[in-house]
Design an enzyme around this catalytic site. Structure first.
Site, PDB file in Angstrom:
ATOM      1  N   ASP A  56       0.816  -1.094   0.123  1.00  0.00           N
ATOM      2  CA  ASP A  56       0.048   0.175  -0.004  1.00  0.00           C
ATOM      3  C   ASP A  56       0.958   1.308  -0.003  1.00  0.00           C
ATOM      4  O   ASP A  56       0.354   2.446  -0.384  1.00  0.00           O
ATOM      5  CB  ASP A  56      -0.907  -0.134   1.088  1.00  0.00           C
ATOM      6  CG  ASP A  56      -0.349  -0.470   2.615  1.00  0.00           C
ATOM      7  OD1 ASP A  56       0.834  -0.685   2.614  1.00  0.00           O
ATOM      8  OD2 ASP A  56      -1.113  -0.174   3.307  1.00  0.00           O
ATOM      9  N   ASP A 462       5.478   0.681  13.157  1.00  0.00           N
ATOM     10  CA  ASP A 462       4.811  -0.636  13.191  1.00  0.00           C
ATOM     11  C   ASP A 462       5.632  -1.796  13.596  1.00  0.00           C
ATOM     12  O   ASP A 462       5.195  -2.778  14.513  1.00  0.00           O
ATOM     13  CB  ASP A 462       4.082  -0.768  12.078  1.00  0.00           C
ATOM     14  CG  ASP A 462       3.043  -0.084  11.639  1.00  0.00           C
ATOM     15  OD1 ASP A 462       2.468   0.448  12.587  1.00  0.00           O
ATOM     16  OD2 ASP A 462       2.831   0.212  10.411  1.00  0.00           O
TER      17      ASP A 462
END
Ligand SMILES: *[C@@H]1O[C@H](CO)[C@@H](O)[C@H](O)[C@H]1NC(C)=O
Ligand SMILES: *[C@@H]1O[C@H](CO)[C@@H](O)[C@H](O)[C@H]1NC(C)=O
Ligand SMILES: *[C@@H]1O[C@H](CO)[C@@H](O)[C@H](O)[C@H]1NC(C)=O
Ligand SMILES: *[C@@H]1O[C@H](CO)[C@@H](O)[C@H](O)[C@H]1NC(C)=O
Ligand SMILES: *[C@@H]1O[C@H](CO)[C@@H](O)[C@H](O)[C@H]1NC(C)=O
Ligand SMILES: *[C@@H]1O[C@H](CO)[C@@H](O)[C@H](O)[C@H]1NC(C)=O
Length: 850
Positions: A56, A462
């Site tokens: 993405d 993350d």
């Protein structure tokens, strides 16, 4: 390489300054495990071994025969940064060398540019572009549905693309070069995830396009085409006349769910569909799997878990093309105890799961977990009762059409799969392998190379961040104790470089961590609490004082005292510590420099930097007290008096972003300065070995590193010539001068000869196409980009899974074992009596007993 069109060297004729270039060799710093969301994986149905994955925020990859992946879009640079957002990918079933991607990052104003279809005739080595008359959202909600781009398996000049934002269905009849709106297809998709936020308020649009290859014959357009639309009403449509007219597929069950995947099993004349009550990728608490028997028109609910008892929707779905009736489907998100994947050998009549309860809390895992290629993927077994292995956000699931044993699926963090899938049906124990080597998708937030320490320390979104003992070996663990999902800032103490500080979010531990072993081991800094905001950190030279800039402003902790606000340093300022004098810290906000000579107790504004309006980065010389550099929107500035005054650097530098210092050459006295700058009008990665008099561009046509304002750069203080570039979605690169790291004596001449070279910043031109459409659809003129202007959107640092939509506003009580928190979750946060809302991960908290 960007395009089949020849690269043209551009020379800045007549320019006084003419930045040189130097050839660099680039490699990823290996983590081996991806590190981000893989929303799509497609296998070519006609050529064995041809497969692609899309990300993405980090471009697309091609699968190699040894299970590794090759990045296909490293040419992306600051002018086309949004091309790393891939909303769809299609491999051509007729000509397996052709591949297409729909690119664009956001359909809202975070991304100013319209999206594009890129087309390749060499499996992604080179690309040509057609700009669409609307935006494409590779990093928008619902990015895992699909694929919304498809090639007609009977006439591969025909493609369809399903747009977002109400722009409907689009068709090309010339291999993706020109596109026209299919105005007879009127269902553009009305679903928005959450109308209260700009990011979630744009319609996700069309989910997928699936041709029924068996309805036609080679050479002419396939008559029957299914289209799934992200809509809570009627959502599956069909054309029987090659896209001229369309109708709802009657009998579709209408539960208000969204069709994520529509997968044809040609031999069975059946379309399999996974539904979820959210568009994904984080959500979904209900859903079904249905099959639609094309010959009979009968819909059948084949959900592995009944609607009454499910707590997840469905995402990834695949059929084994060699064994009709073999189907696999994944829960889109089964956050607890772990993601679940099901397999059926009888067209969905019965299913077996990848794990099952064997009397709570015991679980039978019908797999052997093999993460040898990326051991850090599971870092936290000691702290989690149910460590997540199978994953989350599983939208991409694919069985190799040529090998029933080979399968792949994408998660929010990596790509898993294996080569013994048939064991699921026999020994009931497969090997679940991490198969993401080559995919490096991390969004990087900080890089340091303290002298005497490991090869590199990284702070990443993350995935925490890493102690990289080697650049070519996957780390065994992310930073831990404390473990942060995202590490926002990292710094070392200049006079005592084994002392490291990092800042990152935690639900229960202090958000600042310290190491006195170069980051090999850590301990929580109880000067902070779990509610201390995270951000950039600067460590004083002797490691006694930490300056923290978080969203609440500037804070200081000295000798483990509680972090205290520093009102004299503006909130949002970029910060740095002096690397040699323990008393000095620096800040930069708007055009002004702020200096503290009292270990950050207070700051004073000293000066402003010319006509700058934004200071992008401040860096102190690695060993010289008072030697400070600032990059701004107008150039680069240098101070040698502890930030009291600055001189602008001439040499043609007119803007700068992240930069850092590397080890000087054997003959050089001053460190090499590396960074993203605009020099002589060219925005690229540069280095200068003489403090900005001469510059060499070291990025090139094949290594563009995406958006300059989202990247972090640092030189290597241990190896002359080496530079590290942390990207927003393509992991960390390291670059060495081509020919290898120079030896001490070879060095000077290498750089000297390079500096006399002409700039050869490749400027590829892309042929424009401007034509009108055919086939009864509206005519649309599409122009291809030749040179778009540099865009430096401040929003490009939005990372894959760092949700900004965290909100829990609903009232009422959740249920036993129900969700009670998590990024993007807006339901009740109160648990029934006897249950406690328990944090599982940043996306999911659950009401558990106790
Ligand atoms: C494409 O067609 C659909 C359906 O007619 C329409 O709603 C949409 O606005 C059109 N999009 C553009 C960009 O023209
Ligand atoms: C579709 O329906 C036909 C006719 O009833 C049946 O023979 C076939 O098995 C069905 N296919 C699937 C996959 O259920
Ligand atoms: C899922 O949705 C169906 C249809 O609305 C509903 O009947 C069912 O109760 C829901 N399941 C759960 C667990 O809420
Ligand atoms: C599958 O194999 C692994 C590794 O040998 C083992 O840990 C696991 O218990 C096995 N699963 C079952 C259900 O036997
Ligand atoms: C650091 O700066 C302070 C203030 O100017 C000065 O008093 C001190 O001597 C300096 N320390 C060193 C080690 O140079
Ligand atoms: C950025 O990429 C575009 C397209 O590939 C190219 O035309 C341009 O020259 C590149 N810019 C630089 C500075 O290399």
């Amino acid at each position: 390489m960007w395009t089949a069109v020849a690269l043209v060297a551009s020379y800045l004729v007549g320019s006084v300054h003419c930045a040189a270039s130097q050839a660099y060799t680039w490699k990823n710093v290996l983590t081996g495990g991806g590190g981000g969301f893989t929303p799509g994986i497609v296998f070519n149905p006609s050529a064995k071994g041809v497969a692609y994955a899309r990300t993405d925020i980090g471009g697309a990859y091609r699968l190699n025969s040894d299970d590794t992946w090759t990045p296909l879009m490293d040419w992306v640079n600051n002018t086309n940064w949004h091309d790393w957002g891939i909303d769809a990918i299609a491999t051509d079933p007729v000509d397996p060398d052709r591949v297409y991607v729909a690119v664009g990052m956001y359909t809202i104003d975070w991304d100013p540019n319209d999206g594009s279809i890129l087309r390749s005739t060499d499996q992604g080595d080179t690309w040509a572009e057609t700009v669409l008359p609307f935006k494409v959202g590779g990093n928008m909600p619902g990015r895992g549905v699909g694929e919304r781009l498809a090639v007609d398996p009977n006439d591969n000049s025909i493609l369809y693309f399903g747009a977002r934002s109400g722009h409907g269905l689009w068709k090309s009849t010339d291999y993706g070069e020109t596109w026209a709106n299919v105005t007879s297809f009127t269902w553009t998709g009305t679903y928005v995830e959450d109308a209260s936020l700009e990011y979630t308020d744009d319609p996700v649009g069309i989910a997928w396009v699936t041709f029924d290859s068996t309805s036609g014959s080679a050479g002419s357009a396939t008559p029957r085409i299914f289209v799934g639309v992200v809509d809570t009403g009627e959502s599956v449509f069909v054309s029987e006349d090659a896209g001229e007219t369309w109708a709802w597929v009657s009998g579709e069950p209408l539960y208000g769910f969204l069709p994520h995947k529509g997968v044809l099993s040609p031999a069975e004349q059946t379309l399999y569909i996974s539904y979820s009550n959210g568009a994904g990728p984080y959500d979904g608490t209900n859903g079904t799997v249905h099959k639609y028997n094309i010959s009979t028109g009968v819909w059948t609910d084949i959900s592995p878990t009944s609607m009454a008892s499910t707590y997840y929707g469905y995402g990834g779905l695949s059929v084994d093309l060699q064994v009709p009736g073999t189907v696999m489907v994944a829960a889109l998100n089964c956050w607890w105890p772990d993601e679940i994947i099901f397999r059926s050998l009888d067209s969905g009549a019965t299913w077996s799961p990848i794990w099952a309860w064997n009397g709570y809390p015991s679980i039978d895992d019908y797999y052997t977990y093999d993460i040898s290629t990326a051991p850090w993927l599971q870092d936290d077994t000691s702290t989690s009762e149910f460590p997540v292995r199978v994953g989350w956000m599983v939208e991409a699931l694919a069985i190799d059409p040529f090998d029933s044993n080979h399968w792949l699926y994408g998660t929010g963090e990596t790509i898993y799969g294996g080569h013994d899938l048939l064991n699921w049906d026999t020994t009931r124990n497969i090997t679940l392998e991490s198969l993401a080597v080559g995919v490096e998708e991390m969004a990087v937030l900080g890089l340091i190379t303290p002298p005497g320490g490991p090869a590199l320390l990284s702070a990443v979104g993350d995935d925490g961040g890493f102690y990289h003992a080697s650049l070519d070996t996957a780390p065994s663990q992310a930073f831990h104790t404390p473990t942060y999902g995202t590490t926002n800032g990292i710094d070392y103490a200049g006079n005592s470089p084994g002392n490291i500080v990092r800042s990152g979010a935690s639900s229960d531990l202090p958000t600042v961590a310290l190491s006195s072993s170069f980051g090999a081991s850590w301990y929580a800094d109880y000067a902070a609490s779990s509610s201390t905001g995270t951000g950039q950190v600067a460590y004083s030279a002797n490691a006694d004082t930490i300056l923290l800039m978080n969203s609440d402003g500037a804070f200081r902790s000295q000798s483990s005292s509680t972090f205290a606000s520093i009102p004299s340093l503006p909130s949002g300022a970029v910060i740095a510590s002096d690397k040699a004098n323990n008393s000095y810290f620096y800040g930069g906000a708007a055009s002004a420099i702020y200096v503290s000579g009292n270990t950050a107790s207070s700051f004073s504004k000293t000066t402003t930097l010319g006509s700058s309006t934004t200071i992008n980065a401040l860096r102190a010389h690695p060993s010289l007290a008072g030697d400070l550099w600032a990059s701004t929107d107008t150039g680069l500035f240098h101070s040698t008096d502890f930030g009291a005054s600055f001189v602008p650097i001439a040499g043609g530098c007119t803007a700068g972003w992240s930069f850092g210092f590397g080890k000087p050459s054997a003959t050089g006295e001053y460190p090499v300065l590396f960074g993203f700058f605009t020099v002589d009008g060219v925005t690229a990665l540069f280095k200068t070995e003489d403090q900005g008099v001469n510059w060499q561009a070291i990025s090139d046509a094949n290594h563009g590193f995406g958006a300059v304002d989202a990247n972090v750069v640092n030189g290597d203080l241990q190896n002359y010539g080496r530079v590290f570039v942390g990207t927003n979605g393509r992991g960390i690169f390291y670059g060495d001068p081509s020919g290898g790291l120079p030896s001490a004596t070879a060095t000077a001449s290498a750089s000297a000869s390079a500096s006399s070279a002409s700039k050869t910043g490749a400027s590829a031109s892309v042929t424009g196409s401007s034509s009108s459409s055919t086939g009864g659809t509206t005519s649309t003129t599409l122009v291809t980009t030749t040179s778009s202007t540099s865009s430096t959107s401040s929003s490009t640092t939005k990372t894959t899974t760092t949700s900004t939509t965290s909100s829990a506003t609903a009232t009422g009580s959740s249920t036993a074992y129900g969700q009670c928190g998590g990024d993007g979750y807006s339901g009740p946060t109160v648990c029934p009596s006897g249950y406690t809302c328990t944090y599982e991960n940043e996306f999911y908290s659950q009401c558990l007993e106790g």
